[in-house]
Design an enzyme around this catalytic site. Sequence first.
Site, mmCIF file in Angstrom:
data_model
loop_
_atom_site.group_PDB
_atom_site.id
_atom_site.type_symbol
_atom_site.label_atom_id
_atom_site.label_comp_id
_atom_site.label_asym_id
_atom_site.label_seq_id
_atom_site.Cartn_x
_atom_site.Cartn_y
_atom_site.Cartn_z
ATOM 1 N N GLY A 201 30.025 -9.390 -30.938
ATOM 2 C CA GLY A 201 29.410 -9.137 -32.237
ATOM 3 C C GLY A 201 30.122 -9.888 -33.348
ATOM 4 N N ARG A 202 31.190 -9.272 -33.877
ATOM 5 C CA ARG A 202 31.856 -9.871 -35.039
ATOM 6 C C ARG A 202 32.416 -11.258 -34.722
ATOM 7 N NH1 ARG A 202 35.889 -5.394 -35.781
ATOM 8 N NH2 ARG A 202 35.596 -5.515 -33.526
ATOM 9 N N GLN B 82 16.274 -2.200 -29.392
ATOM 10 C CA GLN B 82 17.176 -1.043 -29.344
ATOM 11 C C GLN B 82 16.648 0.117 -30.196
ATOM 12 O OE1 GLN B 82 21.123 -0.570 -31.382
ATOM 13 N NE2 GLN B 82 21.926 -0.672 -29.298
ATOM 14 N N CYS C 233 26.585 4.465 -32.133
ATOM 15 C CA CYS C 233 26.703 4.355 -33.593
ATOM 16 C C CYS C 233 27.589 5.477 -34.144
ATOM 17 C CB CYS C 233 25.318 4.414 -34.225
ATOM 18 S SG CYS C 233 25.399 4.290 -36.017
ATOM 19 N N LYS D 102 23.805 1.723 -24.604
ATOM 20 C CA LYS D 102 25.035 1.153 -25.192
ATOM 21 C C LYS D 102 25.882 2.325 -25.678
ATOM 22 C CE LYS D 102 26.556 -2.384 -28.485
ATOM 23 N NZ LYS D 102 27.027 -1.662 -29.654
HETATM 24 C C1 LIG Z 1 27.937 -4.328 -39.241
HETATM 25 C C2 LIG Z 1 27.763 -3.790 -37.853
HETATM 26 C C3 LIG Z 1 26.531 -3.273 -37.470
HETATM 27 C C4 LIG Z 1 26.349 -2.771 -36.176
HETATM 28 N N1 LIG Z 1 25.105 -2.323 -35.802
HETATM 29 C C5 LIG Z 1 24.893 -1.929 -34.510
HETATM 30 C C6 LIG Z 1 23.574 -1.578 -34.053
HETATM 31 O O1 LIG Z 1 22.576 -1.656 -34.773
HETATM 32 N N2 LIG Z 1 23.461 -1.159 -32.757
HETATM 33 C C7 LIG Z 1 24.543 -1.089 -31.913
HETATM 34 O O2 LIG Z 1 24.388 -0.690 -30.740
HETATM 35 N N3 LIG Z 1 25.771 -1.445 -32.312
HETATM 36 C C8 LIG Z 1 25.969 -1.869 -33.574
HETATM 37 N N4 LIG Z 1 27.211 -2.295 -33.963
HETATM 38 C C9 LIG Z 1 28.313 -2.342 -32.968
HETATM 39 C C10 LIG Z 1 28.379 -3.731 -32.309
HETATM 40 O O3 LIG Z 1 27.200 -4.000 -31.583
HETATM 41 C C11 LIG Z 1 29.595 -3.842 -31.348
HETATM 42 O O4 LIG Z 1 29.476 -2.840 -30.359
HETATM 43 C C12 LIG Z 1 30.926 -3.665 -32.066
HETATM 44 O O5 LIG Z 1 30.963 -4.403 -33.283
HETATM 45 C C13 LIG Z 1 32.088 -4.111 -31.184
HETATM 46 O O6 LIG Z 1 31.917 -5.447 -30.767
HETATM 47 P P1 LIG Z 1 32.651 -6.686 -31.485
HETATM 48 O O7 LIG Z 1 34.133 -6.375 -31.517
HETATM 49 O O8 LIG Z 1 32.310 -7.866 -30.639
HETATM 50 O O9 LIG Z 1 32.112 -6.785 -32.891
HETATM 51 C C14 LIG Z 1 27.428 -2.772 -35.243
HETATM 52 C C15 LIG Z 1 28.655 -3.299 -35.647
HETATM 53 C C16 LIG Z 1 28.832 -3.813 -36.907
HETATM 54 C C17 LIG Z 1 30.177 -4.403 -37.292
#
Ligand SMILES: Cc1cc2nc3c(=O)[nH]c(=O)nc-3n(C[C@H](O)[C@H](O)[C@H](O)COP(=O)(O)O)c2cc1C
Length: 314
Positions: free
Chosen positions: A228-229, A73, A103, A144
């Site tokens: 993610g989380r 990415q 982001c 994304k």
């Molecule tokens: C600590 C953290 C770091 C993240 N870093 C990125 C990243 O590097 N690139 C990206 O596209 N999204 C990033 N995200 C967003 C996640 O990929 C995801 O879209 C977001 O957390 C929602 O999904 P979830 O509810 O399953 O966590 C980040 C999220 C968190 C919490």
Amino acid sequence: MNPSEVQLWLAPMEGVVDSIMRDFLTGFGGIDHCVTEFIRVCDQTITDEVFYRECPELQRGCQTSSGVPITVQLLGSDIDSLSRNALRAVVLGARHIDLNFGCPAKTVNRHDGGAALLKSPDRLFQIISGIRARLPAEIPLSAKIRLGFESPEDCFENAAALESAGASHLTIHCRTKKQMYAPSADWTWIARIKQQVKIPIIANGDIFSVQDFLRCREITGCDAFMIGRGALRDPLLFSKIKGQVAEDAVIKGPMIRDFFQRNCEVSPHFAQARTKQWLKNMSLSSAAVLSFFDKIKVITEPAQFERELQRWDQ
Ligand SMILES: Cc1cc2nc3c(=O)[nH]c(=O)nc-3n(C[C@H](O)[C@H](O)[C@H](O)COP(=O)(O)O)c2cc1C
């Protein structure tokens, strides 16, 4: 579609999902794809060392030890530089490039990166079509996004722009940049976007349990999901969704000790910080982990931290 046939993506998470975490989580099964943490592209060429640091798997077929492919990415807005660096990543072994337009970090947005670009479908179009034109045809280029910067209504124009620019698929985190992480992700937008855009859509946001997954699938009609989380809270969530393990299965203490040991290759303090970070996330879904985490979170010495991990008998 049977849950065992859906495609599950481990979300990129900067400062959390590095190569060690990717290896661990994919080792538990159920994950079909991973994405690197974002690699920031300004006007310079990224060195090979940086690519290898962010994605050491480039040197091993761009997949985790368990064979799960990894997408690289990039984050930025300078078309020339993004194209040059995307191409370099491909030369080094990347087989799929993703662009981060989601982001919400202020510094990133101030420098014209991430979700700031959701304000302009024209720029999204130019960036993706510009990179697409320079990448070999067999390398997928995806994006994304969040629903929009301020208004979720922007998702329609943005998704259409990305599709016509040649994006292979879109991952949509169902919130705007303004919403950051609250209120809850609104998956209903995806069903509406899918009526207007034909490329595959990966639904993302707030899937923390098998029940969340089932509801998200029902609402969006998607057959690909990114988590993610939820993956940090329950590392077995992917295999639970696919029916490979029981819904009440938990990961065991020795696996956490392994994780600590692997991270010690970076440094013991790094290992302590990353293991605490992971336990803190897991404590959100497990009372047993919460009581252990409460005990060890104040420890500052890695040797003492490791002793406590050894004693933990979950
Ligand atoms: C600590 C953290 C770091 C993240 N870093 C990125 C990243 O590097 N690139 C990206 O596209 N999204 C990033 N995200 C967003 C996640 O990929 C995801 O879209 C977001 O957390 C929602 O999904 P979830 O509810 O399953 O966590 C980040 C999220 C968190 C919490």
